[in-house]
Design a protein around this motif. Structure first.
Motif, PDB file in Angstrom:
ATOM      1  N   ASP A  35       0.832  -1.203   0.000  1.00 45.48           N
ATOM      2  CA  ASP A  35       0.000   0.000   0.000  1.00 45.48           C
ATOM      3  C   ASP A  35       0.868   1.255   0.000  1.00 45.48           C
ATOM      4  O   ASP A  35       0.580   2.229  -0.720  1.00 45.48           O
ATOM      5  CB  ASP A  35      -0.927   0.001   1.223  1.00 45.48           C
ATOM      6  CG  ASP A  35      -2.029  -1.047   1.126  1.00 45.48           C
ATOM      7  OD1 ASP A  35      -2.279  -1.526   0.002  1.00 45.48           O
ATOM      8  OD2 ASP A  35      -2.607  -1.395   2.167  1.00 45.48           O
ATOM      9  N   GLU A  43       4.054   5.540  -5.676  1.00 48.52           N
ATOM     10  CA  GLU A  43       4.053   5.586  -7.140  1.00 48.52           C
ATOM     11  C   GLU A  43       2.901   6.420  -7.677  1.00 48.52           C
ATOM     12  O   GLU A  43       3.052   7.099  -8.697  1.00 48.52           O
ATOM     13  CB  GLU A  43       4.009   4.164  -7.704  1.00 48.52           C
ATOM     14  CG  GLU A  43       5.273   3.358  -7.456  1.00 48.52           C
ATOM     15  CD  GLU A  43       6.527   4.083  -7.904  1.00 48.52           C
ATOM     16  OE1 GLU A  43       6.512   4.722  -8.978  1.00 48.52           O
ATOM     17  OE2 GLU A  43       7.531   4.039  -7.176  1.00 48.52           O
ATOM     18  N   GLN A  44       1.765   6.385  -7.010  1.00 41.43           N
ATOM     19  CA  GLN A  44       0.651   7.233  -7.436  1.00 41.43           C
ATOM     20  C   GLN A  44       1.016   8.708  -7.280  1.00 41.43           C
ATOM     21  O   GLN A  44       0.759   9.528  -8.179  1.00 41.43           O
ATOM     22  CB  GLN A  44      -0.596   6.906  -6.617  1.00 41.43           C
ATOM     23  CG  GLN A  44      -1.231   5.567  -6.976  1.00 41.43           C
ATOM     24  CD  GLN A  44      -2.445   5.263  -6.129  1.00 41.43           C
ATOM     25  OE1 GLN A  44      -2.797   6.023  -5.231  1.00 41.43           O
ATOM     26  NE2 GLN A  44      -3.095   4.151  -6.392  1.00 41.43           N
ATOM     27  N   SER A  87       2.539   1.580  -3.379  1.00 41.28           N
ATOM     28  CA  SER A  87       1.550   1.989  -4.367  1.00 41.28           C
ATOM     29  C   SER A  87       1.231   3.477  -4.231  1.00 41.28           C
ATOM     30  O   SER A  87       1.135   4.202  -5.234  1.00 41.28           O
ATOM     31  CB  SER A  87       0.274   1.158  -4.194  1.00 41.28           C
ATOM     32  OG  SER A  87      -0.732   1.594  -5.073  1.00 41.28           O
TER      33      SER A  87
END
Length: 262
Positions: A214, A220-221, A217
């Motif tokens: 999480d 990277e978002q 992620s």
């Protein structure tokens, strides 16, 4: 004649003056266009440098964040695995020994066949290292009692020793079977405890890896959003620069044209 010559000279000077003025105007036009172009080229270079620097700084920051996440979550997972390994090393001997004794108890009950069961009862005394020691102590106590009565070599003494040995053997066997059963149960308990710890370890590691995923992620978002914003701002700024370049060049050309016509 003098008037005509003067007029010719005046026209000549006028033509030469207009020629020189036109040449100067053309030179000024080219110079102004050059200044406008070089200024916007310099602005474009600074913009490109700034955009590249911002992009590199953003990527460096997010790469460091990824490294920190991997490092700390990796350390957490390592601690959990180390705890499990230490616990397993402690409980494994109890589990293995419990399994061995539980198997021996099953043999005594006939689970592995009559032949193995018979061998167990033939050899159980040798499997109980304390039995001979207890027999020796009990016989010495019994002999001491009969010695006090002066009957150490009598038939009653021999009968008493036999009866006591039989009773003690039966009690020892039952006690031995109880200990085997208890040891097997203890091994099962240790195995169950280890299984619970393994399950908890798996769940904990899964939770760590989920949180790690999480976090990565999210990084990277955010990286994608940041890079997209940089690209969008860069594009808008560059478009504004090009629009400004075109407008200023158009102004130079317009001013040149107006002056040329005038």
């Amino acid at each position: 004649k003098r008037a005509e010559e003067a007029a010719r000279n005046a026209n000549k000077y006028l033509v030469e003056g207009y020629g020189q003025a036109g040449q100067t105007l053309d030179e000024q036009r080219l110079a102004q266009l050059g200044f406008v172009g070089s200024g916007y080229d310099a602005a474009q270079g600074r913009l490109d440098t700034a955009e590249t620097g911002a992009r590199n700084a953003l990527n460096t920051g997010y790469d460091r964040s990824r490294g920190d996440i991997d490092q700390y979550y990796g350390a957490a997972a390592g601690n959990v695995e180390d705890y499990y390994n230490r616990t397993q090393n402690i409980l494994d001997p109890y589990v293995q020994r419990g399994n061995e004794l539980a198997d021996l108890y099953s043999t005594a009950l006939g689970a592995h066949g009559a032949e193995d069961q018979a061998d167990f009862y033939d050899n159980y005394a040798s499997n109980d290292p304390f039995r001979a020691h207890r027999d020796e102590i009990a016989n010495k106590e019994l002999q001491s009692q009969f010695n006090a009565r002066g009957q150490s070599g009598s038939g009653r003494f021999t009968q008493a020793v036999s009866r006591a040995s039989l009773e003690r053997g039966s009690a020892d066997l039952n006690s031995y079977l109880d200990r085997l059963s208890q040891a097997g149960q203890a091994g099962q308990q240790a195995a169950g405890q280890l299984a619970n710890i393994a399950s908890n370890t798996g769940n904990t590691l899964a939770g760590i890896n989920t949180r790690r995923g999480d976090q990565l992620s999210g990084i990277e978002q955010n990286r994608g959003t940041g890079l997209a914003n940089l690209g969008s701002n860069y594009g808008l700024t560059r478009a504004n620069l090009e629009a400004g370049r075109g407008q200023n060049m158009a102004n130079v050309e317009g001013s040149y044209g107006n002056t040329k016509i005038g």
